[in-house]
Write a protein that holds these residues in place. Structure first.
Motif, mmCIF file in Angstrom:
data_model
loop_
_atom_site.group_PDB
_atom_site.id
_atom_site.type_symbol
_atom_site.label_atom_id
_atom_site.label_comp_id
_atom_site.label_asym_id
_atom_site.label_seq_id
_atom_site.Cartn_x
_atom_site.Cartn_y
_atom_site.Cartn_z
ATOM 1 N N LEU A 150 0.888 -1.027 -0.030
ATOM 2 C CA LEU A 150 0.138 0.052 -0.110
ATOM 3 C C LEU A 150 0.870 1.195 0.045
ATOM 4 O O LEU A 150 1.891 1.372 0.448
ATOM 5 N N THR A 151 0.164 2.387 -0.446
ATOM 6 C CA THR A 151 1.021 3.492 -0.422
ATOM 7 C C THR A 151 0.652 4.389 0.849
ATOM 8 O O THR A 151 -0.736 4.713 0.898
ATOM 9 N N PHE A 201 -8.643 11.052 -3.068
ATOM 10 C CA PHE A 201 -7.572 10.696 -3.927
ATOM 11 C C PHE A 201 -7.670 9.130 -4.222
ATOM 12 O O PHE A 201 -8.537 8.462 -3.631
ATOM 13 N N SER A 202 -7.187 8.637 -5.498
ATOM 14 C CA SER A 202 -7.635 7.556 -5.979
ATOM 15 C C SER A 202 -7.342 6.521 -5.094
ATOM 16 O O SER A 202 -6.440 6.095 -4.579
ATOM 17 N N TYR A 215 -3.520 8.175 6.343
ATOM 18 C CA TYR A 215 -3.928 8.183 4.892
ATOM 19 C C TYR A 215 -3.302 7.330 4.015
ATOM 20 O O TYR A 215 -2.018 7.314 3.936
ATOM 21 N N ILE A 216 -4.071 6.264 3.481
ATOM 22 C CA ILE A 216 -3.417 5.163 2.574
ATOM 23 C C ILE A 216 -4.009 4.961 1.479
ATOM 24 O O ILE A 216 -5.175 5.253 1.364
ATOM 25 N N GLN A 217 -3.275 4.690 0.523
ATOM 26 C CA GLN A 217 -3.804 4.453 -1.060
ATOM 27 C C GLN A 217 -3.506 2.879 -1.451
ATOM 28 O O GLN A 217 -2.348 2.380 -1.416
ATOM 29 N N ALA A 218 -4.731 2.112 -1.802
ATOM 30 C CA ALA A 218 -4.601 0.996 -2.428
ATOM 31 C C ALA A 218 -4.408 1.031 -3.764
ATOM 32 O O ALA A 218 -4.357 2.068 -4.361
ATOM 33 N N THR A 219 -4.042 -0.148 -4.563
ATOM 34 C CA THR A 219 -3.937 0.018 -6.027
ATOM 35 C C THR A 219 -4.955 0.092 -7.002
ATOM 36 O O THR A 219 -4.948 0.461 -7.790
ATOM 37 N N GLU A 222 -10.959 -2.519 -5.782
ATOM 38 C CA GLU A 222 -11.225 -4.162 -5.271
ATOM 39 C C GLU A 222 -10.210 -4.296 -3.964
ATOM 40 O O GLU A 222 -10.798 -4.682 -3.021
ATOM 41 N N GLU A 223 -8.963 -3.732 -4.171
ATOM 42 C CA GLU A 223 -8.029 -3.919 -2.988
ATOM 43 C C GLU A 223 -8.514 -2.982 -1.912
ATOM 44 O O GLU A 223 -8.341 -3.464 -0.697
ATOM 45 N N ARG A 224 -8.801 -2.039 -2.152
ATOM 46 C CA ARG A 224 -9.356 -0.973 -1.090
ATOM 47 C C ARG A 224 -10.592 -1.514 -0.478
ATOM 48 O O ARG A 224 -10.368 -1.461 0.731
#
Length: 254
Positions: A150-151, A201-202, A215-219, A222-224
């Motif tokens: 994850l980002t 954010f995406s 604050y975290i970003q999935a790919t 579906e992953e989120r």
């Protein structure tokens, strides 16, 4: 390479018993300790034994020895240490060399697979169906685990970095790389208040603490959803009586 962050006691015993090689061992988290405590599971002639490696604030304590950092601890294992223990029943002294570290990733040889020529379904009778909760009594049994990249946005320096995340028990640890053994941070679900999707954010989502928001970003979407479902379950399970906060303000796109 022989650190297994998502293994519990039962799985470690099955793996090492299956190796049938005395002196095989692996490193995993100590599930009943703090986020930095570890366990070495080792194959003895007739059983698998487990040994705590506890972080004491200024070093790792393993038996009578103490190591300032994780690197020195790993160097100790590279020197093939000898373990001596006293059997509780017979008082016999058992001794093995920790010679064979069990790797986290095993090469999957396609030639080792067998072909299925035919199969049929058999409807289970009511007497054959058992409740999972009644069969599983080991408190370390853990199904709800998840790992992946994850980002994450930094707390002080607001930059974004790709991290390897591991959810196990009440903790969500994140690492600089997949093969890292020292987490860069730990999210404790017993203290977390809520998690939400953040569409500013995406594929974004948030995990809310009393004094911090992750604050975290999935790919992808579906992953989120998969991460949010897991995290929401963990928070509700480990912190059921929390006071749910208002939804965090949306984050500006990165």
């Amino acid at each position: 390479k022989w650190f297994h962050p998502v293994l519990n006691r039962n799985t470690a015993e099955h793996i090492l018993t299956g190796t049938n090689r005395v002196g095989s061992y692996l490193l995993r988290y100590f599930s009943k300790g703090g986020p930095d405590d570890l366990t070495v599971s080792a194959k003895f002639p007739d059983c698998v034994k487990h040994f705590q490696i506890l972080w004491e604030g200024d070093g790792y304590a393993f038996g009578k020895h103490k190591f300032d950092n994780l690197k020195k601890l790993m160097q100790h294992f590279e020197n093939i240490p000898i373990l001596r223990i006293s059997d509780a029943d017979t008082l016999e002294v058992l001794e093995i060399e920790l010679r064979y570290p069990y790797p986290r990733e095993i090469h999957d040889d396609m030639a080792s697979y067998d072909c299925v020529h035919d199969h049929i379904e058999k409807m289970a009778r009511p007497a054959d169906i058992h409740s999972v909760s009644s069969d599983v009594e080991d408190p370390e049994f853990e199904i709800r685990q998840k790992t992946g990249f994850l980002t994450k946005r930094g707390d002080r320096i607001k930059n974004w970095k790709n991290r390897w995340f591991v959810i196990q028990k009440q903790w969500m640890r994140y690492y600089a790389a997949k093969d890292s053994t020292n987490p860069r941070g730990v999210i404790d679900f017993t203290k977390a208040l809520d998690c939400n999707a953040d569409d500013s954010f995406s594929n974004g989502f948030t995990i809310t603490y009393p004094k911090r928001i992750y604050y975290i970003q999935a790919t992808d979407e579906e992953e989120r959803k998969a991460w949010l479902d897991m995290i929401d379950w963990k928070i509700n399970y480990y912190n059921p009586h929390r006071e749910k906060p208002s939804k965090p303000p949306p984050l500006q796109p990165k």
